[in-house]
Design a protein around this motif. Sequence first.
Motif, PDB file in Angstrom:
ATOM      1  N   HIS A  23       0.836  -1.190   0.000  1.00 28.21           N
ATOM      2  CA  HIS A  23       0.000   0.000   0.000  1.00 28.21           C
ATOM      3  C   HIS A  23       0.877   1.248   0.000  1.00 28.21           C
ATOM      4  CE1 HIS A  23      -3.405  -2.571   0.552  1.00 28.21           C
ATOM      5  NE2 HIS A  23      -2.939  -3.059   1.681  1.00 28.21           N
ATOM      6  N   PRO A  24       1.288   1.713  -1.172  1.00 23.60           N
ATOM      7  CA  PRO A  24       2.182   2.867  -1.242  1.00 23.60           C
ATOM      8  C   PRO A  24       1.473   4.156  -0.804  1.00 23.60           C
ATOM      9  CG  PRO A  24       1.444   2.280  -3.422  1.00 23.60           C
ATOM     10  CD  PRO A  24       0.929   1.217  -2.495  1.00 23.60           C
ATOM     11  N   PRO A  25       2.227   5.131  -0.314  1.00 22.47           N
ATOM     12  CA  PRO A  25       1.616   6.423   0.029  1.00 22.47           C
ATOM     13  C   PRO A  25       1.199   7.155  -1.240  1.00 22.47           C
ATOM     14  CG  PRO A  25       3.996   6.562   0.206  1.00 22.47           C
ATOM     15  CD  PRO A  25       3.663   5.110  -0.067  1.00 22.47           C
ATOM     16  N   LEU A  26       0.326   8.148  -1.102  1.00 15.46           N
ATOM     17  CA  LEU A  26      -0.139   8.902  -2.266  1.00 15.46           C
ATOM     18  C   LEU A  26       0.991   9.682  -2.930  1.00 15.46           C
ATOM     19  CD1 LEU A  26      -3.598  10.281  -1.103  1.00 15.46           C
ATOM     20  CD2 LEU A  26      -3.066   8.196  -2.361  1.00 15.46           C
ATOM     21  N   THR A  27       2.077   9.898  -2.222  1.00 15.50           N
ATOM     22  CA  THR A  27       3.221  10.614  -2.792  1.00 15.50           C
ATOM     23  C   THR A  27       4.055   9.734  -3.715  1.00 15.50           C
ATOM     24  OG1 THR A  27       4.498  10.080  -0.819  1.00 15.50           O
ATOM     25  CG2 THR A  27       3.384  12.232  -0.869  1.00 15.50           C
ATOM     26  N   SER A  28       3.856   8.423  -3.664  1.00 21.56           N
ATOM     27  CA  SER A  28       4.595   7.511  -4.533  1.00 21.56           C
ATOM     28  C   SER A  28       4.119   7.689  -5.969  1.00 21.56           C
ATOM     29  CB  SER A  28       4.379   6.064  -4.080  1.00 21.56           C
ATOM     30  OG  SER A  28       5.004   5.178  -4.964  1.00 21.56           O
ATOM     31  N   THR A  29       5.053   7.812  -6.910  1.00 17.82           N
ATOM     32  CA  THR A  29       4.681   8.061  -8.303  1.00 17.82           C
ATOM     33  C   THR A  29       4.887   6.861  -9.215  1.00 17.82           C
ATOM     34  OG1 THR A  29       6.871   8.949  -8.797  1.00 17.82           O
ATOM     35  CG2 THR A  29       5.177  10.539  -8.098  1.00 17.82           C
ATOM     36  N   ALA A  30       5.444   5.778  -8.707  1.00 18.16           N
ATOM     37  CA  ALA A  30       5.701   4.600  -9.541  1.00 18.16           C
ATOM     38  C   ALA A  30       4.454   3.730  -9.654  1.00 18.16           C
ATOM     39  CB  ALA A  30       6.851   3.786  -8.951  1.00 18.16           C
ATOM     40  N   ILE A  34       2.309   7.915 -11.809  1.00 17.38           N
ATOM     41  CA  ILE A  34       1.002   8.394 -11.377  1.00 17.38           C
ATOM     42  C   ILE A  34       1.211   9.578 -10.449  1.00 17.38           C
ATOM     43  CG2 ILE A  34       0.827   6.874  -9.358  1.00 17.38           C
ATOM     44  CD1 ILE A  34      -2.202   6.519 -10.188  1.00 17.38           C
ATOM     45  N   ASN A  35       0.276  10.513 -10.511  1.00 16.27           N
ATOM     46  CA  ASN A  35       0.297  11.671  -9.635  1.00 16.27           C
ATOM     47  C   ASN A  35      -1.092  11.771  -9.014  1.00 16.27           C
ATOM     48  OD1 ASN A  35       0.271  14.240  -8.496  1.00 16.27           O
ATOM     49  ND2 ASN A  35       1.607  15.080 -10.062  1.00 16.27           N
ATOM     50  N   ILE A  36      -1.176  11.648  -7.698  1.00 23.01           N
ATOM     51  CA  ILE A  36      -2.449  11.689  -6.978  1.00 23.01           C
ATOM     52  C   ILE A  36      -2.399  12.867  -6.017  1.00 23.01           C
ATOM     53  CG2 ILE A  36      -4.046  10.459  -5.465  1.00 23.01           C
ATOM     54  CD1 ILE A  36      -2.650   7.839  -6.384  1.00 23.01           C
ATOM     55  N   LYS A  37      -3.310  13.830  -6.207  1.00 21.27           N
ATOM     56  CA  LYS A  37      -3.347  15.004  -5.338  1.00 21.27           C
ATOM     57  C   LYS A  37      -4.778  15.330  -4.970  1.00 21.27           C
ATOM     58  CE  LYS A  37       0.864  17.136  -6.743  1.00 21.27           C
ATOM     59  NZ  LYS A  37       1.631  18.291  -6.898  1.00 21.27           N
ATOM     60  N   GLN A  38      -4.967  15.692  -3.704  1.00 19.30           N
ATOM     61  CA  GLN A  38      -6.285  16.145  -3.293  1.00 19.30           C
ATOM     62  C   GLN A  38      -6.562  17.465  -4.001  1.00 19.30           C
ATOM     63  OE1 GLN A  38      -7.011  16.289   0.920  1.00 19.30           O
ATOM     64  NE2 GLN A  38      -9.207  16.191   0.576  1.00 19.30           N
ATOM     65  N   PHE A  39      -7.782  17.627  -4.479  1.00 17.76           N
ATOM     66  CA  PHE A  39      -8.148  18.817  -5.237  1.00 17.76           C
ATOM     67  C   PHE A  39      -8.756  19.857  -4.317  1.00 17.76           C
ATOM     68  CE2 PHE A  39     -11.197  21.267  -7.815  1.00 17.76           C
ATOM     69  CZ  PHE A  39     -10.294  21.856  -8.678  1.00 17.76           C
ATOM     70  N   THR A  40      -8.158  21.026  -4.325  1.00 20.09           N
ATOM     71  CA  THR A  40      -8.699  22.170  -3.587  1.00 20.09           C
ATOM     72  C   THR A  40      -9.274  23.128  -4.615  1.00 20.09           C
ATOM     73  OG1 THR A  40      -7.007  21.926  -1.893  1.00 20.09           O
ATOM     74  CG2 THR A  40      -8.171  24.039  -1.984  1.00 20.09           C
ATOM     75  N   PRO A  41     -10.585  23.327  -4.605  1.00 14.11           N
ATOM     76  CA  PRO A  41     -11.187  24.169  -5.639  1.00 14.11           C
ATOM     77  C   PRO A  41     -10.837  25.644  -5.452  1.00 14.11           C
ATOM     78  CG  PRO A  41     -12.851  23.484  -4.060  1.00 14.11           C
ATOM     79  CD  PRO A  41     -11.584  22.763  -3.702  1.00 14.11           C
ATOM     80  N   TYR A  42     -10.747  26.342  -6.560  1.00 15.17           N
ATOM     81  CA  TYR A  42     -10.582  27.791  -6.524  1.00 15.17           C
ATOM     82  C   TYR A  42     -11.889  28.414  -6.066  1.00 15.17           C
ATOM     83  CZ  TYR A  42      -6.210  27.185  -9.000  1.00 15.17           C
ATOM     84  OH  TYR A  42      -4.939  26.814  -9.338  1.00 15.17           O
ATOM     85  N   THR A  43     -11.790  29.475  -5.289  1.00 15.74           N
ATOM     86  CA  THR A  43     -12.988  30.157  -4.797  1.00 15.74           C
ATOM     87  C   THR A  43     -13.405  31.297  -5.709  1.00 15.74           C
ATOM     88  OG1 THR A  43     -11.645  31.577  -3.380  1.00 15.74           O
ATOM     89  CG2 THR A  43     -12.517  29.537  -2.395  1.00 15.74           C
ATOM     90  N   GLN A  44     -12.569  31.640  -6.683  1.00 10.27           N
ATOM     91  CA  GLN A  44     -12.903  32.671  -7.655  1.00 10.27           C
ATOM     92  C   GLN A  44     -12.183  32.357  -8.965  1.00 10.27           C
ATOM     93  OE1 GLN A  44     -15.033  35.696  -7.458  1.00 10.27           O
ATOM     94  NE2 GLN A  44     -14.742  35.159  -9.597  1.00 10.27           N
ATOM     95  N   LEU A  45     -12.869  32.556 -10.066  1.00 13.55           N
ATOM     96  CA  LEU A  45     -12.293  32.439 -11.401  1.00 13.55           C
ATOM     97  C   LEU A  45     -12.746  33.638 -12.225  1.00 13.55           C
ATOM     98  CD1 LEU A  45     -12.825  28.623 -12.137  1.00 13.55           C
ATOM     99  CD2 LEU A  45     -10.677  29.773 -11.555  1.00 13.55           C
ATOM    100  N   TRP A  46     -12.032  33.915 -13.313  1.00 14.06           N
ATOM    101  CA  TRP A  46     -12.307  35.070 -14.145  1.00 14.06           C
ATOM    102  C   TRP A  46     -12.260  34.678 -15.617  1.00 14.06           C
ATOM    103  CZ3 TRP A  46      -9.309  34.846  -9.863  1.00 14.06           C
ATOM    104  CH2 TRP A  46      -9.604  35.715  -8.819  1.00 14.06           C
ATOM    105  N   LEU A  47     -12.702  35.600 -16.466  1.00 12.73           N
ATOM    106  CA  LEU A  47     -12.556  35.497 -17.918  1.00 12.73           C
ATOM    107  C   LEU A  47     -11.656  36.638 -18.357  1.00 12.73           C
ATOM    108  CD1 LEU A  47     -16.312  35.048 -18.916  1.00 12.73           C
ATOM    109  CD2 LEU A  47     -14.616  33.240 -18.588  1.00 12.73           C
ATOM    110  N   VAL A  48     -10.696  36.346 -19.243  1.00 12.16           N
ATOM    111  CA  VAL A  48      -9.842  37.382 -19.785  1.00 12.16           C
ATOM    112  C   VAL A  48      -9.656  37.123 -21.274  1.00 12.16           C
ATOM    113  CG1 VAL A  48      -7.622  36.237 -19.305  1.00 12.16           C
ATOM    114  CG2 VAL A  48      -7.728  38.733 -19.390  1.00 12.16           C
ATOM    115  N   GLY A  49      -9.681  38.183 -22.068  1.00  9.82           N
ATOM    116  CA  GLY A  49      -9.496  38.051 -23.506  1.00  9.82           C
ATOM    117  C   GLY A  49     -10.274  39.114 -24.242  1.00  9.82           C
TER     118      GLY A  49
END
Length: 155
Positions: free
Chosen positions: A1-8, A40-55
């Motif tokens: 049971h590898p830790p989530l930081t293991s990438t192999a 493999i890369n496993i990371k807990q997702f922290t959502p952004y609390t604000q996003l914008w449109l630019v262009g």
Amino acid sequence: HPPLTSTAVQLTPGGSPDNKWQITTAGAYKIRLDLLNLTINIKQFTPYTQLWLVGDATPAGWNIGSPTPMTAVAGDLYSFTWTGPMTIGEFKIPTTTGNWGCDYFMPLVDQQGITSHLAKFVTAGNPDHKWRITVAGNYKITFNQLKETIDIVKL
């Protein structure tokens, strides 16, 4: 049971040994599996609390200091929406203001039209892909940062 930081990772024919990663904290995760390099890369997702449109298609234009803010969807940690006028041009979704080198959500390919519903997270804005608006008018944009999906509807 590898830790989530293991990438192999390894292919285990027949499922043996049956090694598993152990998720110890409940929540949303982003998992990127590279079958070519067996990583493999496993990371807990922290959502952004604000996003914008630019262009140049957006009301704020290419003003990263004051881009057009999106509105968080009530009851949904991951979704934002915006409704308003757009001109013929391009746009992308920055995760912060005042810095062109920030992270963005962008289309999979440059100059993507409004029919594709797929987006991707791009660190430091490279490669610099943008959605393309080809008909001016009022639009409703709904974006989900966890699923990396976008709906762009001309009203």
